[in-house]
Design a protein around this motif. Structure first.
Motif, PDB file in Angstrom:
ATOM      1  N   LEU A   1       0.827  -1.207   0.000  1.00  0.00           N
ATOM      2  CA  LEU A   1       0.000   0.000   0.000  1.00  0.00           C
ATOM      3  C   LEU A   1       0.863   1.259   0.000  1.00  0.00           C
ATOM      4  CD1 LEU A   1      -2.869  -0.878   2.508  1.00  0.00           C
ATOM      5  CD2 LEU A   1      -3.156  -0.266   0.108  1.00  0.00           C
ATOM      6  N   ASP A   2       1.906   1.250   0.799  1.00  0.00           N
ATOM      7  CA  ASP A   2       2.804   2.399   0.877  1.00  0.00           C
ATOM      8  C   ASP A   2       3.477   2.645  -0.474  1.00  0.00           C
ATOM      9  OD1 ASP A   2       4.055   4.431   2.650  1.00  0.00           O
ATOM     10  OD2 ASP A   2       5.894   3.360   2.149  1.00  0.00           O
ATOM     11  N   THR A   3       3.945   1.578  -1.107  1.00  0.00           N
ATOM     12  CA  THR A   3       4.584   1.691  -2.417  1.00  0.00           C
ATOM     13  C   THR A   3       3.606   2.205  -3.465  1.00  0.00           C
ATOM     14  OG1 THR A   3       6.084  -0.143  -1.888  1.00  0.00           O
ATOM     15  CG2 THR A   3       5.812   0.421  -4.217  1.00  0.00           C
ATOM     16  N   LEU A   4       2.369   1.734  -3.407  1.00  0.00           N
ATOM     17  CA  LEU A   4       1.355   2.160  -4.371  1.00  0.00           C
ATOM     18  C   LEU A   4       1.099   3.661  -4.268  1.00  0.00           C
ATOM     19  CD1 LEU A   4      -0.733   1.377  -6.521  1.00  0.00           C
ATOM     20  CD2 LEU A   4      -2.351   0.921  -4.663  1.00  0.00           C
ATOM     21  N   TRP A   5       0.966   4.176  -3.050  1.00  0.00           N
ATOM     22  CA  TRP A   5       0.754   5.617  -2.861  1.00  0.00           C
ATOM     23  C   TRP A   5       1.942   6.422  -3.385  1.00  0.00           C
ATOM     24  CZ3 TRP A   5      -3.521   8.194  -1.941  1.00  0.00           C
ATOM     25  CH2 TRP A   5      -4.561   7.598  -1.262  1.00  0.00           C
ATOM     26  N   LEU A   6       3.171   5.949  -3.077  1.00  0.00           N
ATOM     27  CA  LEU A   6       4.371   6.666  -3.524  1.00  0.00           C
ATOM     28  C   LEU A   6       4.442   6.722  -5.051  1.00  0.00           C
ATOM     29  CD1 LEU A   6       7.062   5.274  -1.042  1.00  0.00           C
ATOM     30  CD2 LEU A   6       6.245   7.635  -1.178  1.00  0.00           C
ATOM     31  N   GLU A   7       4.180   5.594  -5.702  1.00  0.00           N
ATOM     32  CA  GLU A   7       4.231   5.550  -7.166  1.00  0.00           C
ATOM     33  C   GLU A   7       3.163   6.445  -7.778  1.00  0.00           C
ATOM     34  OE1 GLU A   7       3.905   1.473  -8.209  1.00  0.00           O
ATOM     35  OE2 GLU A   7       6.024   1.021  -7.801  1.00  0.00           O
ATOM     36  N   TYR A   8       1.989   6.449  -7.182  1.00  0.00           N
ATOM     37  CA  TYR A   8       0.891   7.278  -7.706  1.00  0.00           C
ATOM     38  C   TYR A   8       1.261   8.760  -7.645  1.00  0.00           C
ATOM     39  CZ  TYR A   8      -3.865   9.158  -8.118  1.00  0.00           C
ATOM     40  OH  TYR A   8      -4.983   9.848  -8.504  1.00  0.00           O
ATOM     41  N   HIS A   9       1.768   9.199  -6.516  1.00  0.00           N
ATOM     42  CA  HIS A   9       2.178  10.596  -6.339  1.00  0.00           C
ATOM     43  C   HIS A   9       3.284  10.964  -7.321  1.00  0.00           C
ATOM     44  CE1 HIS A   9       4.121  14.091  -4.479  1.00  0.00           C
ATOM     45  NE2 HIS A   9       2.964  14.332  -3.881  1.00  0.00           N
ATOM     46  N   GLN A  10       4.288  10.077  -7.462  1.00  0.00           N
ATOM     47  CA  GLN A  10       5.419  10.364  -8.334  1.00  0.00           C
ATOM     48  C   GLN A  10       5.009  10.402  -9.800  1.00  0.00           C
ATOM     49  OE1 GLN A  10       8.453  11.109  -6.903  1.00  0.00           O
ATOM     50  NE2 GLN A  10       8.847  11.898  -8.952  1.00  0.00           N
ATOM     51  N   ASN A  11       4.145   9.484 -10.212  1.00  0.00           N
ATOM     52  CA  ASN A  11       3.717   9.428 -11.614  1.00  0.00           C
ATOM     53  C   ASN A  11       2.951  10.681 -12.021  1.00  0.00           C
ATOM     54  OD1 ASN A  11       4.842   6.926 -12.178  1.00  0.00           O
ATOM     55  ND2 ASN A  11       3.024   5.793 -11.562  1.00  0.00           N
ATOM     56  N   ILE A  12       2.063  11.155 -11.154  1.00  0.00           N
ATOM     57  CA  ILE A  12       1.307  12.368 -11.478  1.00  0.00           C
ATOM     58  C   ILE A  12       2.229  13.585 -11.513  1.00  0.00           C
ATOM     59  CG2 ILE A  12      -0.561  13.887 -10.740  1.00  0.00           C
ATOM     60  CD1 ILE A  12      -1.937  11.502  -9.537  1.00  0.00           C
ATOM     61  N   THR A  13       3.191  13.618 -10.582  1.00  0.00           N
ATOM     62  CA  THR A  13       4.145  14.729 -10.561  1.00  0.00           C
ATOM     63  C   THR A  13       4.986  14.748 -11.830  1.00  0.00           C
ATOM     64  OG1 THR A  13       4.260  14.644  -8.142  1.00  0.00           O
ATOM     65  CG2 THR A  13       6.046  15.770  -9.278  1.00  0.00           C
ATOM     66  N   ASP A  14       5.521  13.580 -12.215  1.00  0.00           N
ATOM     67  CA  ASP A  14       6.440  13.499 -13.348  1.00  0.00           C
ATOM     68  C   ASP A  14       5.756  13.709 -14.692  1.00  0.00           C
ATOM     69  OD1 ASP A  14       8.462  13.010 -11.592  1.00  0.00           O
ATOM     70  OD2 ASP A  14       8.527  10.850 -11.913  1.00  0.00           O
ATOM     71  N   GLN A  15       4.474  13.437 -14.782  1.00  0.00           N
ATOM     72  CA  GLN A  15       3.822  13.480 -16.085  1.00  0.00           C
ATOM     73  C   GLN A  15       2.780  14.591 -16.176  1.00  0.00           C
ATOM     74  OE1 GLN A  15       2.854   9.611 -17.735  1.00  0.00           O
ATOM     75  NE2 GLN A  15       4.375   8.636 -16.441  1.00  0.00           N
ATOM     76  N   SER A  16       1.700  14.509 -15.446  1.00  0.00           N
ATOM     77  CA  SER A  16       0.653  15.533 -15.570  1.00  0.00           C
ATOM     78  C   SER A  16       1.145  16.908 -15.119  1.00  0.00           C
ATOM     79  CB  SER A  16      -0.568  15.119 -14.751  1.00  0.00           C
ATOM     80  OG  SER A  16      -1.171  13.977 -15.299  1.00  0.00           O
ATOM     81  N   LEU A  17       1.729  16.980 -13.919  1.00  0.00           N
ATOM     82  CA  LEU A  17       2.158  18.281 -13.396  1.00  0.00           C
ATOM     83  C   LEU A  17       3.332  18.841 -14.185  1.00  0.00           C
ATOM     84  CD1 LEU A  17       1.685  20.443 -11.279  1.00  0.00           C
ATOM     85  CD2 LEU A  17       3.177  19.193  -9.725  1.00  0.00           C
ATOM     86  N   LEU A  18       4.295  17.984 -14.553  1.00  0.00           N
ATOM     87  CA  LEU A  18       5.453  18.447 -15.323  1.00  0.00           C
ATOM     88  C   LEU A  18       5.021  18.970 -16.686  1.00  0.00           C
ATOM     89  CD1 LEU A  18       8.508  18.730 -15.514  1.00  0.00           C
ATOM     90  CD2 LEU A  18       8.608  16.402 -16.419  1.00  0.00           C
ATOM     91  N   CYS A  19       4.026  18.323 -17.278  1.00  0.00           N
ATOM     92  CA  CYS A  19       3.491  18.760 -18.573  1.00  0.00           C
ATOM     93  C   CYS A  19       2.962  20.188 -18.476  1.00  0.00           C
ATOM     94  CB  CYS A  19       2.395  17.794 -19.024  1.00  0.00           C
ATOM     95  SG  CYS A  19       1.466  18.329 -20.478  1.00  0.00           S
ATOM     96  N   VAL A  20       2.210  20.483 -17.430  1.00  0.00           N
ATOM     97  CA  VAL A  20       1.649  21.825 -17.245  1.00  0.00           C
ATOM     98  C   VAL A  20       2.744  22.827 -16.903  1.00  0.00           C
ATOM     99  CG1 VAL A  20       0.041  23.209 -15.860  1.00  0.00           C
ATOM    100  CG2 VAL A  20      -0.592  20.894 -16.565  1.00  0.00           C
ATOM    101  N   ASP A  21       3.717  22.421 -16.076  1.00  0.00           N
ATOM    102  CA  ASP A  21       4.825  23.315 -15.723  1.00  0.00           C
ATOM    103  C   ASP A  21       5.612  23.732 -16.969  1.00  0.00           C
ATOM    104  OD1 ASP A  21       4.146  23.190 -13.077  1.00  0.00           O
ATOM    105  OD2 ASP A  21       5.668  21.709 -12.532  1.00  0.00           O
ATOM    106  N   THR A  22       5.903  22.773 -17.842  1.00  0.00           N
ATOM    107  CA  THR A  22       6.652  23.056 -19.063  1.00  0.00           C
ATOM    108  C   THR A  22       5.868  23.988 -19.973  1.00  0.00           C
ATOM    109  OG1 THR A  22       7.670  20.857 -18.930  1.00  0.00           O
ATOM    110  CG2 THR A  22       7.797  21.998 -21.044  1.00  0.00           C
ATOM    111  N   TYR A  23       4.585  23.760 -20.057  1.00  0.00           N
ATOM    112  CA  TYR A  23       3.696  24.593 -20.878  1.00  0.00           C
ATOM    113  C   TYR A  23       3.698  26.035 -20.381  1.00  0.00           C
ATOM    114  CZ  TYR A  23      -1.025  26.344 -22.129  1.00  0.00           C
ATOM    115  OH  TYR A  23      -2.092  27.087 -22.550  1.00  0.00           O
ATOM    116  N   LEU A  24       3.607  26.230 -19.063  1.00  0.00           N
ATOM    117  CA  LEU A  24       3.532  27.583 -18.507  1.00  0.00           C
ATOM    118  C   LEU A  24       4.875  28.306 -18.502  1.00  0.00           C
ATOM    119  CD1 LEU A  24       1.093  27.135 -15.496  1.00  0.00           C
ATOM    120  CD2 LEU A  24       0.652  28.327 -17.632  1.00  0.00           C
ATOM    121  N   ALA A  25       5.976  27.554 -18.630  1.00  0.00           N
ATOM    122  CA  ALA A  25       7.308  28.165 -18.554  1.00  0.00           C
ATOM    123  C   ALA A  25       7.555  29.156 -19.690  1.00  0.00           C
ATOM    124  CB  ALA A  25       8.378  27.073 -18.563  1.00  0.00           C
TER     125      ALA A  25
END
Length: 390
Positions: free
Chosen positions: A106-130
């Protein structure tokens, strides 16, 4: 030339100050309606779209970050809950090792979920706004250069209008001066005055050309870039939310599997608890039967027939109460106990002497025996929680 600061000379500083003053003066004249202003409705619409696009993107970035904070908070809450379960779980309980492993998963699943959204969805928006700050700065620069162009254009137009007037004013005094001058100097005075007028006119014309060139270069660049940026927003939104949805689906699917595993462990732990309770009850019953001894057998032999109404029609045994079905196997450990196999239908009978009934135990007869023999010689006691009512 004296330097005011690193890379800034007094001349450059004076030039910058003069530009700001000229721009301020030009804006005042435009607001007062005394000078026309270069307008581009299509470009203004592009700038409005740019500002709308930047506002929406910034909000999306802010909300995504808030979502990530919520995910992290939920992760911490889940971890504390699993730690609480681990602390309470006794070593001899069923599934101790499985429960500990599940907490790690369960702990690993939460960590992977947080990291995946950060690396892909959030990074995509950050790059766009830069890219927005640099474009915003160039739009502001284009606006300043447009004011410079308008100012130079108005100055040049003003010189054009006054040139003819100045030439007429110069001509008459110059003629009088030339008449009084020596023959060798005649014509020079007039030429000098005309040259001075032409010099100012030429300088204004050159300044207008430079201002126009700088403005138009910026204007053309932005007219190419802004529409492209505007239409790129759809792809950015699709990419960000598709990746978010994919990770959410994977997370909830795997979370469902882990929670089902925990549910199964809890079910088996409950079964273990019931079996231990039954073992304790059987042990207690065995001890009780040793103190009652023969009295119990004699009482059963001479006991009067049951007066329960269900047994009066001859189709059911005397004392019949209801039917139950065996859901667990039970091996008889004493002569007056009824052995059970999973699926057996048992006819529950009333005790001849209710005070002889032990808690958690019933008296009954297998239905198959009754249908074949029509007697209750094979009746016996059995644990109630090994059966369920039909």
């Amino acid at each position: 030339m004296a330097e005011i600061g690193k890379g800034v000379t007094a001349g450059k500083l004076a030039s910058n100050v003069q530009k700001r003053l000229s721009r301020a003066q030009e804006k005042v004249l435009q607001k007062l309606g005394k000078a026309d202003e270069t307008r581009d409705a299509a470009f203004e619409e592009m700038v409005a779209n740019f500002n709308k696009q930047m506002t929406e993107g910034t909000k999306l970035q802010k909300d995504l970050k808030a979502y990530m904070v919520a995910v992290k908070t939920m992760h911490e809450a889940s971890r504390r809950l699993q730690d609480c379960l681990a602390d309470m779980y006794e070593p001899d309980w069923y599934g101790k090792e499985e429960t500990d492993a599940l907490a790690e998963d369960l702990d690993t699943l939460w960590l992977e979920y947080h990291q995946n959204i950060t690396d892909q969805s959030l990074l995509c928006v950050d790059t766009y706004l830069a890219q927005f700050p640099e474009i915003k700065a160039r739009i502001a620069k284009r606006d300043r250069k447009m004011v410079d162009f308008d100012s130079a254009r108005h100055h040049f137009t003003s010189l054009q209008k006054s040139k003819k007037k100045d030439e007429a004013k110069i001509a008459k005094p110059a003629a009088l001066l030339e008449m009084a001058a020596p023959s060798w100097a005649q014509g020079l005075i007039s030429a000098h005055q005309v040259a001075q007028t032409n010099l100012s006119y030429n300088q204004a014309e050159e300044e207008l050309g430079r201002a126009q060139k700088i403005f138009e270069e910026l204007n053309v660049e932005l007219q190419d870039e802004l529409p492209t940026l505007w239409y790129s927003r759809v792809g950015v939104y699709v990419n960000a939310f598709q990746k978010l949805a994919n990770h959410q689906e994977k997370f909830h699917r795997e979370m469902g599997n882990l929670t089902q595993n925990l549910h199964d462990i809890m079910n088996k732990l409950e079964e273990q608890r019931e079996l231990k309770r039954d073992d304790a009850a059987i042990s207690k019953k065995g001890e009780g039967k040793k103190s009652e001894g023969a009295n119990h057998s004699e009482s059963a032999a001479v006991a009067p027939k049951s007066t329960v109404a269900n047994g009066s029609d001859g189709e059911l045994p005397p004392g019949f109460l209801y039917k139950v079905k065996a859901v667990h196997e039970y091996t008889a450990t004493d002569g007056d106990e009824l052995e059970l196999n999973v699926g057996d239908i048992v006819l529950v009978l009333a005790f001849d002497h209710p005070d002889e009934q032990d808690d958690g135990w019933l008296l009954g007869l297998k239905e198959s025996h009754w249908l074949q023999k029509k007697n209750i010689s094979a009746k016996g006691v059995f644990p109630e929680n090994f059966t369920q009512k039909v």
